[in-house]
Design a protein around this motif. Structure first.
Motif, PDB file in Angstrom:
ATOM      1  N   LEU A  47       1.232   6.078 -11.648  1.00 21.48           N
ATOM      2  CA  LEU A  47       1.524   5.022 -10.679  1.00 21.48           C
ATOM      3  C   LEU A  47       1.565   3.650 -11.352  1.00 21.48           C
ATOM      4  CD1 LEU A  47       1.848   4.112  -7.707  1.00 21.48           C
ATOM      5  CD2 LEU A  47      -0.649   4.015  -7.587  1.00 21.48           C
ATOM      6  N   ILE A  48       0.580   3.350 -12.179  1.00 24.52           N
ATOM      7  CA  ILE A  48       0.540   2.059 -12.867  1.00 24.52           C
ATOM      8  C   ILE A  48       1.774   1.878 -13.725  1.00 24.52           C
ATOM      9  CG2 ILE A  48      -0.673   0.695 -14.616  1.00 24.52           C
ATOM     10  CD1 ILE A  48      -3.283   1.969 -13.587  1.00 24.52           C
ATOM     11  N   ARG A  49       2.116   2.902 -14.474  1.00 25.20           N
ATOM     12  CA  ARG A  49       3.275   2.806 -15.364  1.00 25.20           C
ATOM     13  C   ARG A  49       4.562   2.597 -14.575  1.00 25.20           C
ATOM     14  NH1 ARG A  49       4.661   4.255 -20.641  1.00 25.20           N
ATOM     15  NH2 ARG A  49       6.866   4.757 -20.885  1.00 25.20           N
ATOM     16  N   THR A  50       4.739   3.361 -13.497  1.00 26.29           N
ATOM     17  CA  THR A  50       5.968   3.281 -12.714  1.00 26.29           C
ATOM     18  C   THR A  50       6.119   1.921 -12.038  1.00 26.29           C
ATOM     19  OG1 THR A  50       5.918   5.665 -12.300  1.00 26.29           O
ATOM     20  CG2 THR A  50       7.267   4.326 -10.827  1.00 26.29           C
ATOM     21  N   LEU A  51       5.049   1.458 -11.363  1.00 21.62           N
ATOM     22  CA  LEU A  51       5.137   0.191 -10.639  1.00 21.62           C
ATOM     23  C   LEU A  51       5.295  -0.989 -11.589  1.00 21.62           C
ATOM     24  CD1 LEU A  51       2.474   0.696  -7.813  1.00 21.62           C
ATOM     25  CD2 LEU A  51       4.957   0.916  -7.668  1.00 21.62           C
ATOM     26  N   LEU A 103       0.827  -1.204   0.000  1.00 22.00           N
ATOM     27  CA  LEU A 103       0.000   0.000   0.000  1.00 22.00           C
ATOM     28  C   LEU A 103       0.864   1.259   0.000  1.00 22.00           C
ATOM     29  CD1 LEU A 103      -2.981  -0.838   2.398  1.00 22.00           C
ATOM     30  CD2 LEU A 103      -2.828  -1.067  -0.082  1.00 22.00           C
ATOM     31  N   ALA A 104       1.960   1.222   0.750  1.00 24.02           N
ATOM     32  CA  ALA A 104       2.858   2.380   0.759  1.00 24.02           C
ATOM     33  C   ALA A 104       3.456   2.618  -0.622  1.00 24.02           C
ATOM     34  CB  ALA A 104       3.962   2.176   1.791  1.00 24.02           C
ATOM     35  N   SER A 105       3.752   1.540  -1.349  1.00 24.20           N
ATOM     36  CA  SER A 105       4.351   1.683  -2.679  1.00 24.20           C
ATOM     37  C   SER A 105       3.388   2.306  -3.673  1.00 24.20           C
ATOM     38  CB  SER A 105       4.815   0.316  -3.197  1.00 24.20           C
ATOM     39  OG  SER A 105       3.712  -0.504  -3.554  1.00 24.20           O
ATOM     40  N   THR A 106       2.079   2.241  -3.398  1.00 26.61           N
ATOM     41  CA  THR A 106       1.107   2.872  -4.284  1.00 26.61           C
ATOM     42  C   THR A 106       0.812   4.313  -3.891  1.00 26.61           C
ATOM     43  OG1 THR A 106      -0.846   2.198  -3.005  1.00 26.61           O
ATOM     44  CG2 THR A 106      -0.007   0.640  -4.651  1.00 26.61           C
ATOM     45  N   GLY A 107       1.484   4.805  -2.866  1.00 28.54           N
ATOM     46  CA  GLY A 107       1.313   6.197  -2.466  1.00 28.54           C
ATOM     47  C   GLY A 107       0.233   6.439  -1.439  1.00 28.54           C
ATOM     48  N   ILE A 108      -0.312   5.393  -0.822  1.00 26.48           N
ATOM     49  CA  ILE A 108      -1.287   5.577   0.254  1.00 26.48           C
ATOM     50  C   ILE A 108      -0.545   6.087   1.491  1.00 26.48           C
ATOM     51  CG2 ILE A 108      -2.845   4.355   1.836  1.00 26.48           C
ATOM     52  CD1 ILE A 108      -3.723   2.635  -0.477  1.00 26.48           C
ATOM     53  N   PRO A 109      -0.896   7.266   2.003  1.00 29.95           N
ATOM     54  CA  PRO A 109      -0.078   7.895   3.047  1.00 29.95           C
ATOM     55  C   PRO A 109      -0.104   7.188   4.396  1.00 29.95           C
ATOM     56  CG  PRO A 109      -2.075   9.165   2.623  1.00 29.95           C
ATOM     57  CD  PRO A 109      -2.013   8.111   1.569  1.00 29.95           C
ATOM     58  N   ASP A 110      -1.197   6.510   4.738  1.00 25.88           N
ATOM     59  CA  ASP A 110      -1.304   5.831   6.034  1.00 25.88           C
ATOM     60  C   ASP A 110      -1.749   4.386   5.784  1.00 25.88           C
ATOM     61  OD1 ASP A 110      -1.677   4.977   8.603  1.00 25.88           O
ATOM     62  OD2 ASP A 110      -2.873   6.707   9.247  1.00 25.88           O
ATOM     63  N   PRO A 111      -0.815   3.495   5.418  1.00 26.33           N
ATOM     64  CA  PRO A 111      -1.180   2.115   5.072  1.00 26.33           C
ATOM     65  C   PRO A 111      -1.883   1.372   6.198  1.00 26.33           C
ATOM     66  CG  PRO A 111       1.070   2.599   4.381  1.00 26.33           C
ATOM     67  CD  PRO A 111       0.633   3.733   5.236  1.00 26.33           C
ATOM     68  N   VAL A 112      -1.467   1.602   7.446  1.00 27.09           N
ATOM     69  CA  VAL A 112      -2.075   0.894   8.574  1.00 27.09           C
ATOM     70  C   VAL A 112      -3.559   1.244   8.682  1.00 27.09           C
ATOM     71  CG1 VAL A 112      -2.067   0.605  11.075  1.00 27.09           C
ATOM     72  CG2 VAL A 112       0.112   0.740   9.824  1.00 27.09           C
ATOM     73  N   ARG A 113      -3.862   2.518   8.567  1.00 28.89           N
ATOM     74  CA  ARG A 113      -5.264   2.944   8.627  1.00 28.89           C
ATOM     75  C   ARG A 113      -6.057   2.361   7.454  1.00 28.89           C
ATOM     76  NH1 ARG A 113      -7.457   9.229   8.529  1.00 28.89           N
ATOM     77  NH2 ARG A 113      -9.679   8.724   8.621  1.00 28.89           N
ATOM     78  N   ALA A 114      -5.454   2.356   6.271  1.00 30.02           N
ATOM     79  CA  ALA A 114      -6.137   1.815   5.094  1.00 30.02           C
ATOM     80  C   ALA A 114      -6.451   0.327   5.271  1.00 30.02           C
ATOM     81  CB  ALA A 114      -5.293   2.036   3.846  1.00 30.02           C
ATOM     82  N   LEU A 115      -5.508  -0.424   5.825  1.00 24.72           N
ATOM     83  CA  LEU A 115      -5.725  -1.859   6.029  1.00 24.72           C
ATOM     84  C   LEU A 115      -6.876  -2.120   7.002  1.00 24.72           C
ATOM     85  CD1 LEU A 115      -2.013  -3.077   6.245  1.00 24.72           C
ATOM     86  CD2 LEU A 115      -3.649  -3.607   4.428  1.00 24.72           C
ATOM     87  N   ARG A 116      -7.105  -1.190   7.925  1.00 20.28           N
ATOM     88  CA  ARG A 116      -8.173  -1.355   8.917  1.00 20.28           C
ATOM     89  C   ARG A 116      -9.511  -0.820   8.426  1.00 20.28           C
ATOM     90  NH1 ARG A 116      -4.567   0.870  14.038  1.00 20.28           N
ATOM     91  NH2 ARG A 116      -3.243  -0.997  14.282  1.00 20.28           N
ATOM     92  N   SER A 117      -9.526  -0.276   7.202  1.00 19.48           N
ATOM     93  CA  SER A 117     -10.730   0.372   6.685  1.00 19.48           C
ATOM     94  C   SER A 117     -11.536  -0.572   5.797  1.00 19.48           C
ATOM     95  CB  SER A 117     -10.345   1.617   5.873  1.00 19.48           C
ATOM     96  OG  SER A 117      -9.626   2.543   6.651  1.00 19.48           O
ATOM     97  N   TYR A 118     -12.822  -0.272   5.682  1.00 16.56           N
ATOM     98  CA  TYR A 118     -13.683  -0.918   4.698  1.00 16.56           C
ATOM     99  C   TYR A 118     -13.611  -0.107   3.400  1.00 16.56           C
ATOM    100  CZ  TYR A 118     -15.683  -3.680   8.494  1.00 16.56           C
ATOM    101  OH  TYR A 118     -15.839  -4.543   9.545  1.00 16.56           O
ATOM    102  N   PRO A 119     -13.917  -0.717   2.254  1.00 11.98           N
ATOM    103  CA  PRO A 119     -13.797   0.013   0.976  1.00 11.98           C
ATOM    104  C   PRO A 119     -14.534   1.351   0.960  1.00 11.98           C
ATOM    105  CG  PRO A 119     -14.080  -2.318   0.544  1.00 11.98           C
ATOM    106  CD  PRO A 119     -14.229  -2.143   2.034  1.00 11.98           C
ATOM    107  N   HIS A 120     -15.734   1.422   1.554  1.00 11.35           N
ATOM    108  CA  HIS A 120     -16.513   2.668   1.485  1.00 11.35           C
ATOM    109  C   HIS A 120     -15.877   3.796   2.301  1.00 11.35           C
ATOM    110  CE1 HIS A 120     -18.118   1.118   5.340  1.00 11.35           C
ATOM    111  NE2 HIS A 120     -18.338   2.395   5.621  1.00 11.35           N
TER     112      HIS A 120
END
Length: 353
Positions: free
Chosen positions: A217-221, A157-174
């Motif tokens: 992001l897609i191109r770089t990764l 998640l960090a490699s995709t530029g999500i600033p707080d991966p831990v919070r994102a992992l604990r979140s629901y999609p909505h």
């Protein structure tokens, strides 16, 4: 925004590809039917290691059908002709005749897909960490402990530029924005370092600024991992931003194929020229006498599957149609070393070296 400067590893991959391009995906004379309707007609395409190919076409041209065929997710359709070959290292997989059990081993592992709408692709009742963790359990046997998978999920998640991966992992999609959800989809698609990445209209529901960041992001990764990328879009501007090469699809038939900048600078097929002229770009806008701005458009519409014309499939809308365009179907022809087009115009023979 992620920098478009490739990492040293990506540079090595690109140099190797330029010296000796190795195909990852080979599509040979592929036709796909839904009952009596032929949705794809005799498609031939290659994508090499580290290359991004943009497949461009109007809605209903068969772009998503091709993606689902490659992934083994086609429902109700059948491959009536041709073959699809996936090369992964020393292995070659014939996707044309692969059993479902074998497809499941390839999906997410050697082939990853970013879907158009992440809210439909993600499970709304499971947290992001659970869904990403399932991908790692299935496709990353090297991560044998829960802690190792959690660390890898945060890294992805960090490699995709999500600033707080831990919070994102604990979140629901909505609980995430559209851009963040699409970044999660990118992380999931790349979690097993697939040889082939398919991105099916991945920026359709995003605003302009987010769209550019996701494309970059897609191109770089993909470049960092050396993945071959099939980028499906109806947007020539997006294709120009991400692709090394473009292929133009019209009513299930391929009309042009070549390096992106070469196609933009010197389109061979009248349909490609029409698409580029219709771009919402200042260069394509023309004021009328009252000072209003208007876009250049193409007359007519894409034909229905059961009402395709004889000869060149574009001939009813083509401003340069000739009598020879009305007979037999027009095959793709080579022009120079890197260009192909399904067009009979005699001036094309002298267009390219």
């Amino acid at each position: 925004m992620v920098s478009r400067r490739a990492a040293p590893e990506a540079c090595k991959i690109l140099i190797q590809r330029m010296m000796s391009p190795q195909p990852v995906l080979q599509i040979r004379d592929l036709s796909v039917r839904f009952g009596a309707d032929e949705v794809l007609q005799r498609l031939t395409l290659d994508i090499t290691v580290g290359e991004t190919l943009a497949l461009i076409g109007e809605s209903g041209s068969g772009k998503s059908v091709l993606a689902l065929t490659i992934m083994g997710l086609l429902r109700g359709g059948t491959i009536s002709h041709g073959e699809v070959l996936l090369h992964t290292g020393e292995m070659t997989h014939d996707l044309t005749h692969l059993e479902e059990a074998a497809f499941r081993k390839l999906r997410g592992n050697r082939m990853g897909m970013i879907f158009q709408e992440p809210m439909s692709a993600l499970n709304p009742i499971l947290k992001i960490g659970t869904q990403l963790g399932e991908c790692l359990i299935l496709h990353r046997p090297d991560l044998q402990t829960r802690r190792a998978r959690q660390d890898e999920a945060k890294h992805l998640l960090a490699s995709t530029g999500i600033p707080d991966p831990v919070r994102a992992l604990r979140s629901y999609p909505h609980q995430l924005s559209g851009g963040m959800r699409q970044r999660v989809m990118i992380a999931m698609a790349l979690s097993a370092n697939p040889a082939l990445l398919i991105a099916d209209e991945p920026t359709t529901a995003l605003d302009a600024a987010t769209r550019l960041r996701i494309l970059d992001l897609i191109r770089t990764l993909a470049a960092e991992r050396g993945a071959a990328t099939l980028f499906i879009t109806h947007d020539f501007g997006a294709a120009r931003a991400i692709a090394d090469r473009v292929a133009v699809l019209y009513s299930g038939s391929l009309l042009e194929d070549g390096p992106t900048e070469s196609v933009f600078a010197n389109s061979l097929h009248p349909y490609t020229r029409g698409l580029i002229a219709s771009l919402p770009d200042p260069a394509a806008l023309h004021p009328d006498p009252k000072g209003r701005m208007r876009l250049t458009g193409m007359p007519g519409a894409i034909p229905s599957l059961r009402d395709r014309p004889n000869g060149c499939i574009f001939n009813p809308r083509c401003p340069l149609v000739m009598p020879s365009c009305l007979g037999a179907p027009i095959p793709m022809q080579s022009f120079g070393r890197t260009r192909r087009a399904a067009c009979l115009r005699p001036d094309l023979q002298a267009v390219l070296p």
